[in-house]
Scaffold this motif. Structure first.
Motif, PDB file in Angstrom:
ATOM      1  N   HIS A 217       0.854  -1.186   0.000  1.00 62.94           N
ATOM      2  CA  HIS A 217       0.000   0.000   0.000  1.00 62.94           C
ATOM      3  C   HIS A 217       0.887   1.232   0.000  1.00 62.94           C
ATOM      4  CE1 HIS A 217      -3.645  -2.163   2.096  1.00 62.94           C
ATOM      5  NE2 HIS A 217      -3.506  -2.492   0.820  1.00 62.94           N
TER       6      HIS A 217
ATOM      7  N   THR B 114       0.875   5.064  -0.076  1.00 65.09           N
ATOM      8  CA  THR B 114      -0.095   6.136   0.132  1.00 65.09           C
ATOM      9  C   THR B 114       0.287   7.419  -0.593  1.00 65.09           C
ATOM     10  OG1 THR B 114       0.979   7.095   2.069  1.00 65.09           O
ATOM     11  CG2 THR B 114      -0.475   5.209   2.449  1.00 65.09           C
TER      12      THR B 114
ATOM     13  N   ASN C  83      -6.585   9.988   2.182  1.00 65.27           N
ATOM     14  CA  ASN C  83      -7.031   8.998   1.211  1.00 65.27           C
ATOM     15  C   ASN C  83      -6.853   7.581   1.737  1.00 65.27           C
ATOM     16  OD1 ASN C  83      -7.958   8.208  -1.494  1.00 65.27           O
ATOM     17  ND2 ASN C  83      -5.868   7.453  -1.759  1.00 65.27           N
ATOM     18  N   TYR C  84      -5.727   7.324   2.413  1.00 63.27           N
ATOM     19  CA  TYR C  84      -5.502   5.979   2.950  1.00 63.27           C
ATOM     20  C   TYR C  84      -6.533   5.649   4.019  1.00 63.27           C
ATOM     21  CZ  TYR C  84      -2.769   1.864   4.354  1.00 63.27           C
ATOM     22  OH  TYR C  84      -2.342   0.581   4.625  1.00 63.27           O
TER      23      TYR C  84
ATOM     24  N   SER D 288       3.373  -0.787   3.919  1.00 62.18           N
ATOM     25  CA  SER D 288       2.803   0.523   3.622  1.00 62.18           C
ATOM     26  C   SER D 288       3.921   1.525   3.382  1.00 62.18           C
ATOM     27  CB  SER D 288       1.899   0.993   4.764  1.00 62.18           C
ATOM     28  OG  SER D 288       2.613   1.027   5.986  1.00 62.18           O
TER      29      SER D 288
ATOM     30  N   TYR E 213       4.905   5.903   2.645  1.00 61.98           N
ATOM     31  CA  TYR E 213       4.484   7.298   2.792  1.00 61.98           C
ATOM     32  C   TYR E 213       5.470   8.223   2.069  1.00 61.98           C
ATOM     33  CZ  TYR E 213       1.325   5.444   6.334  1.00 61.98           C
ATOM     34  OH  TYR E 213       0.342   4.725   6.977  1.00 61.98           O
TER      35      TYR E 213
END
Length: 712
Positions: free
Chosen positions: A412, A414, A420-421, A442, A444
């Motif tokens: 994921h 972001t 949005n996440y 995840s 960022y």
């Protein structure tokens, strides 16, 4: 007479409030002195009679009203001692001892009719302290302008530091004296997707130092929850660090409501570098595990469709579109670029390799729509975390992986769009559950949205924890990249199985990291928790993967094996391409064999910036693994294997640098030798410049397994 009595009472109060409250560690080596000086709380710390932290001020500056800096008297000091053991869900040790002496000082700020508390804990290996704000009428909601905690150093120490930055830790560590930080700051700040340095003398924690009289000192924080990440700003004339919190979009550094508390501020100290590496102080300062059922949390060894995109051989994107709005493009009708790596056939190759070699999982990046138009756009609705590209068969790959006994790890990214996440998070996690994924990586990357927020402020600290606890509702493990650096929260939330939050192996494809990088990270970044460093790169010349990329990995192949031991993590990636491993399956055997969860860990030798040698006992076995990582000067180890059980024999397989190995000129030169060892065996091993060695030590009960082998 009444006047004289009143004067005596006032004098007594002054005497009590200015006298020191002392605390000593369980073994007596560390001594803390707390004192009110002119209404200001101060502390001092010494180790074996040597001053570590000179008298330093404590307190917080508030945005409005009188601050929590001065005007204090000591109401009381309560003392306590704890001595217990606990077992982590995963870790370097099967059990951890939590032994400390504690002092809770209650401070009255009488002019404001309010009070605060400062809790000190002294362990044998260091100090932890935090501010506590009990519920009271005169202190309810307050905004922190700045925390003013000081760490006054007793000299111009050698330091291993990163430039202070609100958005990234992905810098090379600088080694210098404290007095040189200002001079070296500008050159230390290299480009990143999102960055915001704040001071010519600001540095990040965990900060590692060595004094001229041989003390190793480490400053960090523990249990960072609902608070801003702490940096340190240095007064380089007086060698005094002061805490510097990460601000939000309007410059505020913390929104507090009583009852509440700060994270722990930590100072680890020893005259033996190995004790710093072995310290569990930060884990001990975190709360016990919050989950009743942890059966779903498992350490993971994995491969992935990742390195080929990092090197530029392949792409995350399916095609070459320059603008994408999700839901408005039919990707099946667009022209693929021919370099998209996350396709069904290719992922099956990685699944097959994992299954054949006993690896647990396969990470796939670039599987979902939107990668053509995501980077650096400050774009809110960039991914939905649900919609795969046309060439990625989610359900088919799940069934294929399941049939092979392999799990898939979802990615994921972001792109920093936190809103949005969070709007997609429940659906995304449910999608993972429905398709057999139990772990997520995840990311960022880029500026945080809403704009103006930083990666490390209170808002984002709360988001990262929200993502972890929400994932736990779906029994999903989290490996968060570009998130705030860890502070031991993996004890409380053990599904936080990994973090990046530092300069990882990917930078070897972006121009390289210093050869001493992996001899420093365990003393700095790893103090608060494990790192997804992604070791195991066998093809160190990147142009052999992508001819257009002239970077090279500043490491020998043998050291890449050693990192699985020296860079502790329950999440370890075999990061290279499958085809590169197939050329060196004899060396890949160590990656197959090495554990990712341990019963016992010993640091055999260590000097920050020079070398680290660690030995770990695989959980539930009597097998040991040893790794050594060295800087550009190389290293000679003289080891005694006295950590092995007396009277038992083991087969040791040594993966070592060849005589002519060198991280620049001959990185793939290695030797593999086998022999019999016992707890009396002594080994002399050489790590090449930028090199290292790895050893598997397997207990043998069948005498036939020893035939043909010589004793080392």
């Amino acid at each position: 007479m009444r006047k004289l009595l009143l004067s005596a009472v006032v004098l007594l109060a002054i005497t009590i409030s200015s006298s020191a409250q002392d605390l000593t560690s369980p073994n007596g080596n560390l001594k803390l002195s707390f004192k009110i000086q002119n209404g200001t709380p101060t502390y001092q710390l010494s180790y074996k009679g040597k001053e570590v932290v000179k008298t330093s001020k404590l307190g917080l500056e508030l945005k409005e009203g009188a601050s929590l800096l001065n005007g204090f008297d000591v109401r009381k000091a309560d003392y306590n001692e704890a001595n217990e053991t606990w077992s982590p869900v995963w870790g370097e040790e099967r059990t951890i001892r939590n032994h400390y002496k504690e002092m809770l000082v209650t401070l009255d700020q009488k002019a404001q009719k309010r009070f605060i508390q400062i809790r000190f804990r002294l362990y044998n290996d260091g100090l932890g302290f935090r501010y506590e704000f009990p519920l009271q009428d005169s202190l309810n909601y307050f905004v922190i302008k700045e925390e003013r905690t000081q760490f006054a150093m007793n000299g111009d120490h050698k330091a291993f530091w990163l430039p202070g930055d609100y958005d990234t830790q992905e810098y090379s560590t600088v080694t210098s004296n404290l007095s040189e930080i200002r001079v070296k700051m500008k050159e230390s700040i290299t480009p990143n997707a999102s960055q915001q340095p704040f001071s010519p003398t600001g540095v990040q924690t965990s900060l590692m130092m060595k004094s001229k009289d041989g003390l190793y000192i480490n400053i960090h924080e523990a249990a960072l929850v609902d608070y801003s990440c702490m940096h340190l700003n240095l007064d380089d004339k007086n060698m005094v660090f002061e805490s510097w919190l990460t601000p939000d979009a309007i410059g505020d550094k913390g929104y507090m409501q009583t009852p509440c508390k700060s994270p722990w501020r930590t100072v680890m100290v020893s005259d033996d570098a190995r004790e710093i590496l072995a310290s569990k102080l930060i884990l001990n300062l975190n709360d016990p595990c919050k989950y009743e059922d942890v059966s779903w949390i498992k350490p993971v060894k994995y491969v992935g469709v990742w390195w080929e995109m990092i090197t530029g051989k392949s792409t995350w994107a399916y095609n070459n579109l320059t603008s994408v709005k999700l839901g408005e493009i039919d990707y099946a009708k667009t022209q693929p670029n021919g370099k998209h790596a996350a396709n069904t056939a290719h992922v099956k190759e990685y699944i097959d390799f994992a299954a054949e070699n006993g690896l647990d999982a396969v990470l796939v990046e670039g599987w979902n729509e939107g990668w053509e138009d995501w980077f650096g756009k400050n774009k809110d609705y960039v991914f939905d975390f649900l919609t795969p590209y046309p060439d990625f068969d989610v359900k088919g790959l799940h069934e294929y992986a399941k049939s092979k006994g392999v799990r898939l790890i979802m990615h994921h990214e972001t792109s920093g769009s936190v809103r949005n996440y969070e709007r997609h998070m429940d659906k995304a996690y449910q999608f993972m559950v429905d398709n057999g994924y139990n772990a997520v990586k995840s990311g960022y990357v880029g500026n945080i949205l809403p704009l103006g927020e930083n990666h490390y402020n209170q808002y984002m600290v709360n988001h990262y924890l929200y993502a972890i606890t929400k994932a736990a509702e779906y029994k999903i493990m989290v490996n968060a990249h570009e998130a705030v650096r860890p502070t031991g929260l993996c004890r409380t939330y053990p599904n936080l199985i990994g973090n990046e939050s530092a300069r990882g192996t990917e930078y070897e494809a972006f121009g390289g990291s210093n050869p001493d990088h992996t001899t420093i990270l365990p003393f700095t970044r790893l103090m608060g928790g494990p790192m997804d460093y992604t070791p195991g790169i066998f093809e160190t010349k990147i142009s052999n993967v992508n001819p257009e990329n002239k970077s090279y990995v500043r490491s020998t192949l043998s050291r890449q094996l050693a990192l699985y031991v020296t860079m502790y993590s329950p999440l370890q990636m075999a990061a290279d391409l499958v085809e590169n491993y197939k050329k060196h399956m004899d060396a890949f055997q160590f990656i197959k064999d090495v554990a990712v969860d341990w019963d016992e860990s010993k640091y055999l030798e260590a000097e920050p910036g020079d070398y680290i040698t660690a030995a770990r006992k695989a959980k539930g076995t009597n097998n040991w693994f040893v790794g050594c990582t060295s800087d550009e000067n190389g290293h000679i180890s003289n080891l005694t294997l006295n950590f092995l059980d007396p009277g038992k024999k083991y087969v040791a397989t040594i993966y070592a640098d060849a005589k002519d190995a060198h991280y620049e000129t001959n990185p793939q030169a290695y030797t593999i030798i086998k022999g019999i060892v016992t707890n009396k065996t002594k080994l002399t091993l050489k790590a090449a410049p930028g090199g290292g060695y790895a050893i598997s030590i397997i207990e043998v009960t069948d005498k036939d397994a020893l035939k043909g082998l010589k004793q080392f």
